[in-house]
Scaffold this active site. Structure first.
Site, PDB file in Angstrom:
ATOM      1  N   LYS A  69     -28.966  -0.498  14.467  1.00 18.39           N
ATOM      2  CA  LYS A  69     -29.559  -0.340  13.136  1.00 18.39           C
ATOM      3  C   LYS A  69     -30.661  -1.358  12.870  1.00 18.39           C
ATOM      4  O   LYS A  69     -31.554  -1.126  12.052  1.00 18.39           O
ATOM      5  CB  LYS A  69     -28.493  -0.472  12.052  1.00 18.39           C
ATOM      6  CG  LYS A  69     -27.785  -1.816  12.010  1.00 18.39           C
ATOM      7  CD  LYS A  69     -26.726  -1.843  10.915  1.00 18.39           C
ATOM      8  CE  LYS A  69     -25.942  -3.156  10.908  1.00 18.39           C
ATOM      9  NZ  LYS A  69     -25.023  -3.232  12.076  1.00 18.39           N
ATOM     10  N   HIS A 199     -16.784  -9.292  10.504  1.00 19.42           N
ATOM     11  CA  HIS A 199     -18.203  -9.630  10.313  1.00 19.42           C
ATOM     12  C   HIS A 199     -18.265 -10.577   9.122  1.00 19.42           C
ATOM     13  O   HIS A 199     -17.804 -10.236   8.029  1.00 19.42           O
ATOM     14  CB  HIS A 199     -19.018  -8.365  10.042  1.00 19.42           C
ATOM     15  CG  HIS A 199     -20.495  -8.544  10.221  1.00 19.42           C
ATOM     16  ND1 HIS A 199     -21.239  -9.447   9.485  1.00 19.42           N
ATOM     17  CD2 HIS A 199     -21.373  -7.925  11.056  1.00 19.42           C
ATOM     18  CE1 HIS A 199     -22.500  -9.377   9.857  1.00 19.42           C
ATOM     19  NE2 HIS A 199     -22.619  -8.469  10.805  1.00 19.42           N
ATOM     20  N   GLU A 273     -21.682  -8.307  17.949  1.00 20.83           N
ATOM     21  CA  GLU A 273     -22.621  -7.269  17.543  1.00 20.83           C
ATOM     22  C   GLU A 273     -23.917  -7.895  17.025  1.00 20.83           C
ATOM     23  O   GLU A 273     -24.294  -7.726  15.859  1.00 20.83           O
ATOM     24  CB  GLU A 273     -21.997  -6.381  16.467  1.00 20.83           C
ATOM     25  CG  GLU A 273     -20.747  -5.652  16.934  1.00 20.83           C
ATOM     26  CD  GLU A 273     -19.984  -5.007  15.781  1.00 20.83           C
ATOM     27  OE1 GLU A 273     -20.383  -5.210  14.614  1.00 20.83           O
ATOM     28  OE2 GLU A 273     -18.996  -4.308  16.055  1.00 20.83           O
TER      29      GLU A 273
END
Length: 402
Positions: A69, A199, A273
């Site tokens: 993204k 996250h 990530e």
């Protein structure tokens, strides 16, 4: 159609240039191929190589799954794949973008905790078999449409205060929910939960948050052991890494130490990530001056990119972006400094890229370079006012030290 369009906007030839030759290269591209009104990007693939080396040095035991993204430029994804990275996808479209480049589906994690049924069915059809979840309803959807998918429990980081964009309000399981949700997913639905994901929020400033989050992940692993769930094997520490600050090394030190303390099992697989870590500093956006107004001691400029294109997210990240004016003809460069404002091309009065900054005087057709523009920039392009910000081309270079 959208994918083929995106691929066609990458200039696949890689230009070999010396490290100090970027300005000359940009001038040549502007002169030969682009008139005012046609912005373009330059991607330095050598920067990606250096950043991968930096990642492996700081995180020798953490496998990067690049967050697509952040920037889905095909040349970037291809380069990262060749360097050994895997991929974090959030949608059907991102999965197909990665697969279209010949990358195997087993290198993808479907890391959106809430997925549309059509996207889950597509993941099952193409062989993407690792995904995150944080609710019973998500378990039900996956059970029905992708029952062989392996799962990571997405937990809420203990604190994302100080993050530029906190994520805890939208995603993540609370500690008191670990036991009922793990029981439901594994013992009721019969799905295979293989690890934990978290996250800490975008651009978090406090490295100790990672230690707290890893401690919470350990608690979730312990709950799974208590419930008799087969031994989980994956810890996903999420994103929030920037390559251009010392904070990255501080975070790496905290993470590496915390993993040793809380997860002594040598068979544990640790993944991350990273998004902006790889592309942020590798992309330069080149814009043209398309308008100018002098008001006393101040000068206002209009350029051919704005907040409805590459600058939409960077309004919140403006401190990360470097600005360099560049006359198209070196012999005509000015040295006098003026207080200046840079506007984008749309008719929206809010379309201001930079306000009250110091610049040398520029003329129509001159260039303004924006550095560190690879993260959450081009991906936000729109067609507002009819300006096609979706098809800004990218030129590839490979800088060297000679």
């Amino acid at each position: 159609m959208l994918l083929s369009t995106a691929l066609s906007k990458t200039k696949s030839h890689v230009n070999q240039i010396p490290k100090d030759g970027m300005t000359k290269f940009i001038r040549s591209i502007a002169e030969e191929k682009h008139e005012a009104g046609q912005p373009f990007y330059v991607l330095d693939l050598a920067t990606i190589e250096r950043l991968m080396d930096k990642w492996h040095h700081s995180f020798p035991n953490v496998k990067p799954h690049y967050a697509v993204k952040c920037n889905a430029e095909p040349a970037l994804l291809t380069k990262l794949a060749k360097l050994g990275a895997n991929f974090d996808c959030a949608s059907l479209q991102e999965i197909d973008t990665v697969l279209s480049l010949g990358i195997c589906p087993n290198r993808i994690i479907f890391a959106n905790p809430c997925k549309a049924i059509s996207h889950i069915k597509h993941a099952a059809a193409v062989g993407v078999n690792l995904a995150t979840f944080d609710s019973e309803l998500e378990v039900d959807k996956i059970k029905k449409w992708h029952p062989h998918c392996r799962l990571l429990l997405r937990i809420k980081a203990p604190s994302d205060i100080g993050a530029l964009r906190p994520l805890g309000k939208k995603f993540g399981v609370l500690p008191r929910e670990f036991e009922p949700l793990l029981h439901y997913a594994c013992n009721v639905a019969g799905l295979k939960v293989v690890g934990v994901s978290f996250h800490v929020g975008s651009i978090a400033q406090d490295p100790t948050i990672y230690r707290e989050a890893i401690a919470n992940a350990r608690a979730a692993f312990d709950v799974a052991d208590y419930l008799g769930i087969p031994k989980m094997q994956i810890l996903n520490i999420g994103g929030v890494f920037r390559s251009s600050t010392p904070l990255f090394e501080e975070i790496a030190d905290v993470v590496n130490e915390a993993v040793k303390d809380y997860f002594p099992d040598p068979n544990l697989t640790v993944i991350a990530e990273p998004g902006r870590f790889f592309p942020e500093t590798a992309f330069t956006l080149v814009t043209h001056v398309i308008g100018k107004r002098v008001r006393g001691e101040k000068i206002e400029y209009w350029i051919d990119e704005g907040i409805y294109g590459s600058f939409r997210p960077t309004l919140y990240n403006s401190c990360f972006v470097g600005i360099k004016p560049l006359s198209r003809q070196k012999s005509k460069e000015s040295s006098q400094i003026y207080e200046s404002t840079i506007y984008g091309p749309s008719c929206d009065s809010l379309d201001a890229v930079a306000v009250d900054i110091k610049l040398v005087e520029l003329q129509m057709g001159d260039l303004i370079l924006f550095y560190n523009m690879g993260a959450y920039s081009k991906c936000a392009g729109t067609m507002f006012n009819g300006f096609d910000m979706l098809s800004v081309p990218t030129y590839l270079v490979q800088t060297n030290s000679s």
